[in-house]
Design an enzyme around this catalytic site. Structure first.
Site, short mmCIF file in Angstrom:
data_model
loop_
_atom_site.label_atom_id
_atom_site.label_comp_id
_atom_site.label_asym_id
_atom_site.label_seq_id
_atom_site.Cartn_x
_atom_site.Cartn_y
_atom_site.Cartn_z
N ASP A 41 4.60 -6.29 13.40
CA ASP A 41 5.66 -5.43 12.87
C ASP A 41 5.25 -3.96 12.81
O ASP A 41 5.93 -3.14 12.19
CB ASP A 41 6.10 -5.92 11.49
N ASP A 64 15.88 5.84 12.88
CA ASP A 64 14.89 5.69 11.81
C ASP A 64 13.58 6.37 12.23
O ASP A 64 12.91 5.92 13.17
CB ASP A 64 14.65 4.20 11.55
N LEU A 80 0.84 -1.20 0.00
CA LEU A 80 0.00 0.00 0.00
C LEU A 80 0.87 1.25 0.00
O LEU A 80 1.83 1.36 0.77
CB LEU A 80 -0.91 -0.01 1.23
N SER A 115 3.69 -6.68 2.12
CA SER A 115 2.49 -6.06 2.65
C SER A 115 1.28 -6.38 1.77
O SER A 115 0.93 -7.54 1.58
CB SER A 115 2.72 -4.55 2.80
N HIS A 116 0.64 -5.36 1.17
CA HIS A 116 -0.49 -5.62 0.28
C HIS A 116 -0.03 -6.33 -1.00
O HIS A 116 -0.84 -6.88 -1.74
CB HIS A 116 -1.19 -4.31 -0.07
N HIS A 135 7.68 -3.25 9.83
CA HIS A 135 7.08 -3.43 8.51
C HIS A 135 7.96 -2.87 7.39
O HIS A 135 7.98 -3.43 6.28
CB HIS A 135 5.70 -2.76 8.49
#
Length: 323
Positions: free
Chosen positions: A267, A249, A54, A120-121, A289
């Protein structure tokens, strides 16, 4: 004199044998040193196609979504392509876009199949192609994939009432963001539907998707699926469960907040159990993630296997399977 001549002959024979043994030894060392390089350069039988999640992109201003991953895999000898699909849309719409992209890759390379890797997606997206057109796909690898839904999507969908003014305004705003991402990354013209994307990523939407495209899905939540499904495609998955991994980060902090909506290891956007698909390589790497795709700009944990190494290892895994 006879003894001296015999002695000289024996010395010469010894020197020849010594030289021969040295040559054989050096040849053996050379072969041993070349063998890994040859295997390193072979890559996989089929091209690799990377698929973003996404709000993803192929690259923006020279920065890859899969940061340094395409280059790493190419150095290992693989043909690597980064797919162009909508940054926000349903799993099925993105899947059809990817199917068209894969057809183009096959036509360009002459290969019979591809190895699909989605983040992910991108997980459901690549699963759609493998389910609809298994003859084009050798393997599916889901990384931090939303295979059983995301509680973050459940929360977002619950906050925004269906068919309301709030939904309309949210859709326009998120679609605008997705359109900007598409424009910057050079993917203008791809349709965007952020509400459809959000719905696809909910638990309810994911379960419905699994019923329609069940290959590789475990029979129960947090279980193991088949490494090779009935459609002949190999399925793999891995993910992380550590939202905060690098203090420098900036993306770690919002992911640490979103991780609070889960009641299980995650995540930051997807739980470890929700990521399960096919053969689960590992579901609790010390990664969040974005670490799973070596973002942000390679700022990942110093105390975990580097993401680039995981992709290299997986390429070797596919190669050993003849894929």
């Amino acid at each position: 004199m006879m003894k001296t001549s015999v002695l000289k002959i024996l010395i010469k024979v010894s020197q020849v044998k010594s030289a021969t043994l040295s040559a054989l030894f050096l040849a053996g060392i050379t072969l041993l040193s070349l063998a890994p390089q040859q295997a390193y350069a072979q890559g996989t039988k089929y091209p690799v196609v990377l698929v973003h999640g996404l709000f993803g992109f192929d690259d923006i201003w020279g920065v890859d979504y899969f940061y340094r991953i395409p280059q790493t895999l190419r150095q290992q000898g693989a043909q690597v392509f980064v797919a162009s699909v909508s940054p926000a849309n349903s799993s099925e719409v993105r899947g059809e876009q990817l199917r068209t992209f894969v057809q183009a890759v096959l036509a360009q390379t002459g290969a019979k199949k591809v190895n699909l890797i989605g983040h992910s997606h991108g997980g459901p997206t690549i699963r759609y192609v493998a389910s609809v057109s298994p003859e084009m796909v050798a393997s599916v690898t889901s990384i931090g994939g939303v295979n059983w839904g995301s509680r973050v999507a459940d929360l977002a969908r619950g906050i925004i009432p269906a068919n309301s003014n709030t939904e309309y305004l949210a859709q326009q705003g998120i679609n605008l963001l997705a359109g900007i991402i598409s424009g910057i990354s050079g993917n203008n013209g791809l349709p965007t539907d952020s509400i459809a994307a959000m719905t696809s990523l909910t638990t309810r939407g994911s379960i419905a998707f699994n019923q329609a495209y069940p290959e590789g899905i475990p029979s129960q939540y947090c279980g193991q699926g088949q490494q090779r499904a009935n459609n002949g495609v190999y399925y793999f998955s891995w993910s992380g469960t550590s939202p905060l991994t690098h203090v420098v980060d900036p993306s770690d902090y919002p992911l640490s907040l979103t991780s609070l909506v889960f009641g299980e290891p995650n995540d930051g956007l997807v739980s470890g159990c929700s990521s399960h698909l096919g053969k689960v390589i590992k579901d609790n790497y010390k990664m969040n993630h974005l670490d799973e795709v070596n973002q942000t700009l390679g700022l990942v944990s110093w105390f975990e296997t580097n993401p680039e190494t995981l992709y290299r290892q997986h390429l070797n895994r596919l190669q050993q399977l003849g894929l």
